[in-house]
Design an enzyme around this catalytic site. Sequence first.
Site, PDB file in Angstrom:
ATOM      1  N   ARG A   1     -78.490  -3.967  65.451  1.00  0.00           N
ATOM      2  CA  ARG A   1     -77.640  -2.871  65.914  1.00  0.00           C
ATOM      3  C   ARG A   1     -76.946  -3.291  67.206  1.00  0.00           C
ATOM      4  O   ARG A   1     -77.519  -4.008  68.029  1.00  0.00           O
ATOM      5  CB  ARG A   1     -78.470  -1.607  66.176  1.00  0.00           C
ATOM      6  CG  ARG A   1     -78.836  -0.824  64.923  1.00  0.00           C
ATOM      7  CD  ARG A   1     -77.592  -0.166  64.307  1.00  0.00           C
ATOM      8  NE  ARG A   1     -77.891   0.630  63.114  1.00  0.00           N
ATOM      9  CZ  ARG A   1     -77.802   0.193  61.865  1.00  0.00           C
ATOM     10  NH1 ARG A   1     -77.442  -1.040  61.608  1.00  0.00           N
ATOM     11  NH2 ARG A   1     -78.051   0.996  60.847  1.00  0.00           N
TER      12      ARG A   1
ATOM     13  N   HIS B   1     -70.031  -6.083  60.399  1.00  0.00           N
ATOM     14  CA  HIS B   1     -71.194  -5.336  59.879  1.00  0.00           C
ATOM     15  C   HIS B   1     -71.336  -5.518  58.363  1.00  0.00           C
ATOM     16  O   HIS B   1     -71.383  -4.545  57.600  1.00  0.00           O
ATOM     17  CB  HIS B   1     -71.092  -3.843  60.227  1.00  0.00           C
ATOM     18  CG  HIS B   1     -72.429  -3.177  60.287  1.00  0.00           C
ATOM     19  ND1 HIS B   1     -72.822  -2.339  61.301  1.00  0.00           N
ATOM     20  CD2 HIS B   1     -73.510  -3.252  59.473  1.00  0.00           C
ATOM     21  CE1 HIS B   1     -74.056  -1.917  61.095  1.00  0.00           C
ATOM     22  NE2 HIS B   1     -74.506  -2.461  59.976  1.00  0.00           N
TER      23      HIS B   1
END
Length: 323
Positions: free
Chosen positions: A223, A287
Amino acid sequence: MQILIHSADAEQWQTAIAKALPTATVISSHVTLEARHNADYLVAWQPPGWLFEEQKGLKGIINLGAGVDALLNNPALPAGVPIVKLRDAGMADPMIDYVRYAVLHFQRDFDRYARQQARIQWQEQPLAPKAEWGIGVLGLGAIGARVAQTLAADGFPVHGWSRRPKALDGIRCYHGEEGLATLLGQVKSLVTLLPNTPATRDIINAETLAALPPGASLINPGRGSLIDEAALLEALGPVDAETRSGKDDGNGDTGRLRGAVLDAFAYEPLPADSPLWRHPRVLITPHMAAPTPRDAALEQVIDTLKAWQAGEQVPSVDPAAGY
Ligand code: NDP
């Protein structure tokens, strides 16, 4: 049993779940308010607050991903409703590929060869033995543990870190602050596969980066919140020192940190003015490390719904821990 689906591809989930659970009523959040009244279970990825405002009878929520940070940070999330997240569900395999590629990027000097190519320079780098290339994996969960064990099977010494003490074959496992400090001192590539929680925020900061041996590399498919970006840029060193002065070590490794491979960011898409985009020793991916494959995820979703229907307990997210 009434099941409400909320995701970008809700109709496909709706068809698949309805087929697997023919006695259930399965609806998508895209239909009218009357039709989606009183769902028992919500199957969702990043549901909006208004969905919780209207659904007052939820008995369980299935999160269509491994990270529950967005869901837990939703202020409208009702307290006390069990949340089940996907556990691996086919994500560990692409994550293993991603991390392996990133480790080899540094261990086999692909970063340096790319810079050499830009200078039209033919120069073989000495091969760094895998056995001397320590890897740290922060987060030994459903995905992190498989990444760690695969890299260990590849021949790298792997050190892992988790919140609670853990034993994993072939991995030196640590926990706690002291454990983290010990791990950091031994690794040439640091992989962050922790969830976004208050306890993990900015865990990669000036202090932890300084604890890495000089020339270490960072790989973050976890993250964005894990990384203090200013500290990362500082550790990487000046952007164009090598092109400007030509006074580096010949490999362009002007900073303390050799380089970073980053897939997750505090703000996504990564803003165009982020200096990370233009840093020559940063590799950015959008991502994409481990998308959720629908078939494997569907199997877990169906198993969970069946277990709930049968009144069974299913291991769920601990909201206090944040994952
Ligand atoms: P899990 O929830 O299964 O595991 C989380 C791990 O982190 C556990 O080992 C846990 O410790 C550890 N942990 C949590 N908090 C702390 C803490 N404060 N200190 C030390 N260790 C801690 O997660 P997954 O393995 O399924 O996934 C990891 C992360 O990868 C996800 O949260 C998500 O952010 C990211 N991800 C990214 C994707 C991408 O495409 N980029 C795709 C999928 C996931 P313990 O074992 O003690 O509980």
